[in-house]
Scaffold this motif. Structure first.
Motif, PDB file in Angstrom:
ATOM      1  N   CYS A 379     -39.916  35.283  18.141  1.00  0.00           N
ATOM      2  CA  CYS A 379     -40.377  34.527  19.290  1.00  0.00           C
ATOM      3  C   CYS A 379     -40.301  35.503  20.311  1.00  0.00           C
ATOM      4  CB  CYS A 379     -39.403  33.244  19.600  1.00  0.00           C
ATOM      5  SG  CYS A 379     -39.757  32.119  18.136  1.00  0.00           S
ATOM      6  N   ALA A 380     -39.291  36.254  20.515  1.00  0.00           N
ATOM      7  CA  ALA A 380     -39.453  37.017  21.660  1.00  0.00           C
ATOM      8  C   ALA A 380     -40.720  38.008  21.764  1.00  0.00           C
ATOM      9  CB  ALA A 380     -38.195  38.046  21.867  1.00  0.00           C
ATOM     10  N   GLU A 381     -41.249  38.423  20.729  1.00  0.00           N
ATOM     11  CA  GLU A 381     -42.254  39.378  20.310  1.00  0.00           C
ATOM     12  C   GLU A 381     -43.342  38.615  20.936  1.00  0.00           C
ATOM     13  OE1 GLU A 381     -44.376  42.141  16.873  1.00  0.00           O
ATOM     14  OE2 GLU A 381     -43.390  40.154  16.511  1.00  0.00           O
ATOM     15  N   ASP A 382     -43.610  37.317  20.531  1.00  0.00           N
ATOM     16  CA  ASP A 382     -44.660  36.578  20.872  1.00  0.00           C
ATOM     17  C   ASP A 382     -44.718  36.291  22.278  1.00  0.00           C
ATOM     18  OD1 ASP A 382     -45.588  36.489  18.442  1.00  0.00           O
ATOM     19  OD2 ASP A 382     -45.866  34.535  18.161  1.00  0.00           O
ATOM     20  N   VAL A 383     -43.645  35.938  22.916  1.00  0.00           N
ATOM     21  CA  VAL A 383     -43.478  35.928  24.248  1.00  0.00           C
ATOM     22  C   VAL A 383     -43.830  37.003  25.245  1.00  0.00           C
ATOM     23  CG1 VAL A 383     -41.703  35.645  26.200  1.00  0.00           C
ATOM     24  CG2 VAL A 383     -41.489  33.929  24.333  1.00  0.00           C
ATOM     25  N   ALA A 384     -43.320  38.180  24.518  1.00  0.00           N
ATOM     26  CA  ALA A 384     -43.991  39.246  25.357  1.00  0.00           C
ATOM     27  C   ALA A 384     -45.637  39.560  25.340  1.00  0.00           C
ATOM     28  CB  ALA A 384     -43.578  40.624  24.747  1.00  0.00           C
ATOM     29  N   THR A 385     -45.940  39.123  24.385  1.00  0.00           N
ATOM     30  CA  THR A 385     -47.706  38.978  24.044  1.00  0.00           C
ATOM     31  C   THR A 385     -48.299  38.068  25.012  1.00  0.00           C
ATOM     32  OG1 THR A 385     -47.449  39.844  21.851  1.00  0.00           O
ATOM     33  CG2 THR A 385     -49.470  38.686  22.577  1.00  0.00           C
ATOM     34  N   LEU A 386     -47.687  36.834  25.197  1.00  0.00           N
ATOM     35  CA  LEU A 386     -48.235  35.675  26.286  1.00  0.00           C
ATOM     36  C   LEU A 386     -48.062  36.445  27.421  1.00  0.00           C
ATOM     37  CD1 LEU A 386     -46.772  32.476  24.554  1.00  0.00           C
ATOM     38  CD2 LEU A 386     -49.281  33.493  24.384  1.00  0.00           C
ATOM     39  N   VAL A 387     -46.990  36.936  27.971  1.00  0.00           N
ATOM     40  CA  VAL A 387     -46.707  37.610  29.245  1.00  0.00           C
ATOM     41  C   VAL A 387     -47.976  38.523  29.436  1.00  0.00           C
ATOM     42  CG1 VAL A 387     -45.280  39.207  30.600  1.00  0.00           C
ATOM     43  CG2 VAL A 387     -44.233  37.527  29.205  1.00  0.00           C
ATOM     44  N   GLU A 388     -48.035  39.502  28.494  1.00  0.00           N
ATOM     45  CA  GLU A 388     -49.300  40.324  28.944  1.00  0.00           C
ATOM     46  C   GLU A 388     -50.698  39.835  29.082  1.00  0.00           C
ATOM     47  OE1 GLU A 388     -49.365  43.017  25.443  1.00  0.00           O
ATOM     48  OE2 GLU A 388     -47.309  43.737  25.898  1.00  0.00           O
ATOM     49  N   GLU A 389     -50.927  38.727  28.061  1.00  0.00           N
ATOM     50  CA  GLU A 389     -52.094  37.817  28.448  1.00  0.00           C
ATOM     51  C   GLU A 389     -52.207  37.192  29.755  1.00  0.00           C
ATOM     52  OE1 GLU A 389     -52.486  35.056  25.266  1.00  0.00           O
ATOM     53  OE2 GLU A 389     -52.818  36.613  23.667  1.00  0.00           O
ATOM     54  N   ALA A 390     -51.022  36.390  30.325  1.00  0.00           N
ATOM     55  CA  ALA A 390     -50.690  35.930  31.628  1.00  0.00           C
ATOM     56  C   ALA A 390     -51.089  37.048  32.750  1.00  0.00           C
ATOM     57  CB  ALA A 390     -49.785  35.283  31.709  1.00  0.00           C
ATOM     58  N   LEU A 391     -50.588  37.977  32.525  1.00  0.00           N
ATOM     59  CA  LEU A 391     -50.845  38.981  33.658  1.00  0.00           C
ATOM     60  C   LEU A 391     -52.342  39.653  33.768  1.00  0.00           C
ATOM     61  CD1 LEU A 391     -47.569  41.149  33.098  1.00  0.00           C
ATOM     62  CD2 LEU A 391     -48.064  39.638  35.101  1.00  0.00           C
ATOM     63  N   GLU A 392     -52.788  39.382  32.605  1.00  0.00           N
ATOM     64  CA  GLU A 392     -54.554  40.078  32.435  1.00  0.00           C
ATOM     65  C   GLU A 392     -55.519  39.089  32.808  1.00  0.00           C
ATOM     66  OE1 GLU A 392     -54.678  41.193  28.355  1.00  0.00           O
ATOM     67  OE2 GLU A 392     -53.528  42.822  28.525  1.00  0.00           O
ATOM     68  N   GLY A 393     -54.953  37.885  33.063  1.00  0.00           N
ATOM     69  CA  GLY A 393     -55.612  36.527  33.514  1.00  0.00           C
ATOM     70  C   GLY A 393     -56.289  35.937  32.459  1.00  0.00           C
ATOM     71  N   THR A 394     -55.959  36.114  31.194  1.00  0.00           N
ATOM     72  CA  THR A 394     -56.648  35.466  29.995  1.00  0.00           C
ATOM     73  C   THR A 394     -56.143  34.247  29.913  1.00  0.00           C
ATOM     74  OG1 THR A 394     -56.204  37.625  28.653  1.00  0.00           O
ATOM     75  CG2 THR A 394     -56.411  35.467  27.486  1.00  0.00           C
TER      76      THR A 394
END
Length: 414
Positions: A379-394
């Motif tokens: 779950c933490a791995e997916d959280v980190a991916t979602l963090v990156e997406e949010a910062l990129e504006g996806t």
């Protein structure tokens, strides 16, 4: 690419990637295993992390993460079968990510001692031959192909472990699985994330995060907020489908003086017994304590169980019939009964960005039921991916969309 110990995260006191003045700042709400492991993953990617929690792990008032049985299972039944196919499909990936990382930690003697994580035989028993039940056969076949260590199937496990044949178990299989001393592990995780640079703040949040997102981010100078609050996701995520399943575990002395020392986890899960009222859960907590369980009481909020509560007495009687030596077991005089509220939700586990507010930078990771430790790193791995997406504006997407991406990627790899 699956999260991997030493390459992506390190169990030592310095972050793998040092933060800079420009590193994004993340506020994690929730100090249980889900919040701490999420913090660990982000810290090793160079983020600046603050963890906000109303309480922290201690011996005085234990968190749900400390009370948990913390036996790894594939796929995690969370004290019953998954009801949501999307969550189940994600969980099969999450749980294997966690398996390999816990296994790597347990393989190093100094880390094994510090973290309380051990690999032990874990035996699952069945009231009918596994091959005669389509669902159990499918599950076993997946386990055999999953990458777990030490898999073996055979009814001879029943006699080897001293199980009373009259109880009704006729088949079994075994695998090596992470077994975690949660008190020790929670202390270790807290110290680890602090040594990597996390700031720990004691505070209670009582509002829906969407309503206070801007003020909370401003106050903590945070670029994002991650909700890892378990049962409190009902309020903080505005999720009316969140509810507790009360559990209880008797702690007995397991030093070999009163009954043959139990050195393997022995279980009949809810999906195998076809009833959550027939769970058998015997798990060594550490060298001298054995956990006896388990029970599932949906929508029970009160922590008022005692050793004399009828459901606890029936639980012990059931386990004594299963493993007769337990009739002579002495309870731990200092901590005889552990009880807590497993955080469930209608669609099981949620690892997803906030969908109610366009442009929100809230990410949710809650609803893990009784499987927080088993699902933690995945779950933490997916959280980190979602963090990156949010910062990129996806734009934010529902979990079902990310599942289909994972499925396609899996097909391409094969």
């Amino acid at each position: 690419m699956t999260l991997t110990l030493w390459r992506d995260i390190s169990p030592v006191g310095q972050p793998l990637r040092q933060p800079s003045n420009r590193s994004p700042r993340v506020l994690i709400v929730g100090g249980g295993v889900t919040g701490l492991v999420s913090a660990w993953v982000l810290l090793d990617r160079g983020y600046r992390v603050t963890i906000l929690s109303k309480a922290w792990a201690s011996d005085e008032q234990r968190l749900t993460s400390q009370i948990a049985g913390a036996l790894w299972e594939y796929p995690p039944a969370v004290c019953g079968q998954h009801t949501d196919k999307i969550s189940l499909a994600h969980s099969k990936h999450w749980v294997m990510t966690a398996y390999h990382i816990w296994d790597g930690i347990a393989a190093i003697p100094s880390l094994r001692e510090a973290s309380g994580v051990r690999m032990m035989p874990s035996d699952f028993f069945f009231p009918e031959p596994v091959h005669s039940n389509k669902d159990q056969l499918s599950k076993m076949t997946e386990i055999m192909a999953s990458g777990v260590r030490g898999f073996y199937q055979g009814a001879d496990i029943i006699d080897e472990r001293g199980i009373d044949p009259s109880y009704g178990a006729v088949d079994a299989y075994e695998l090596m699985a992470p077994v975690i001393d949660t008190d020790k592990a929670m202390t270790w995780l807290m110290e680890l994330v602090e040594s990597k640079g996390a700031t720990l703040v004691t505070e209670t949040i009582e509002d829906d995060l969407v309503e206070i997102e801007d003020s909370l981010r401003s106050r903590f100078n945070a670029d994002l907020i991650i909700n890892c609050t378990g049962i409190e996701g009902q309020t903080l995520a505005g999720d009316d489908s969140v509810y507790p399943i009360r559990g209880g575990l008797i702690r007995v002395i397991n030093d070999g003086s009163d009954f043959p020392k139990v050195d393997a986890a022995l279980t009949i899960t809810a999906d195998a017994a076809h009833s959550s009222n027939e769970i058998v859960f015997l798990v060594p907590r550490n060298d001298n304590i054995l956990l006896i369980g388990g029970i599932t009481e949906p929508h029970e909020w009160d922590l008022d169980l005692t050793l004399d509560s009828p459901i606890i007495r029936r639980m012990r009687e059931r386990c004594e019939k299963f493993l007769p030596g337990l009739k002579d077991a002495r309870v731990d005089p200092d901590y005889p009964l552990a009880q807590g509220l497993r955080p469930f939700r209608g669609q099981n586990v949620r690892v997803e960005r906030e969908l109610r507010r366009t442009g929100s930078r809230i990410i949710h990771s809650y609803g893990h039921g009784g499987a927080g430790w088993s699902l933690s790193f995945g779950c933490a791995e997916d959280v980190a991916t979602l963090v990156e997406e949010a910062l990129e504006g996806t734009p934010a997407r529902p979990m079902k969309d990310t599942f289909f991406e994972r499925k396609v990627a899996g097909v391409q790899r094969s």
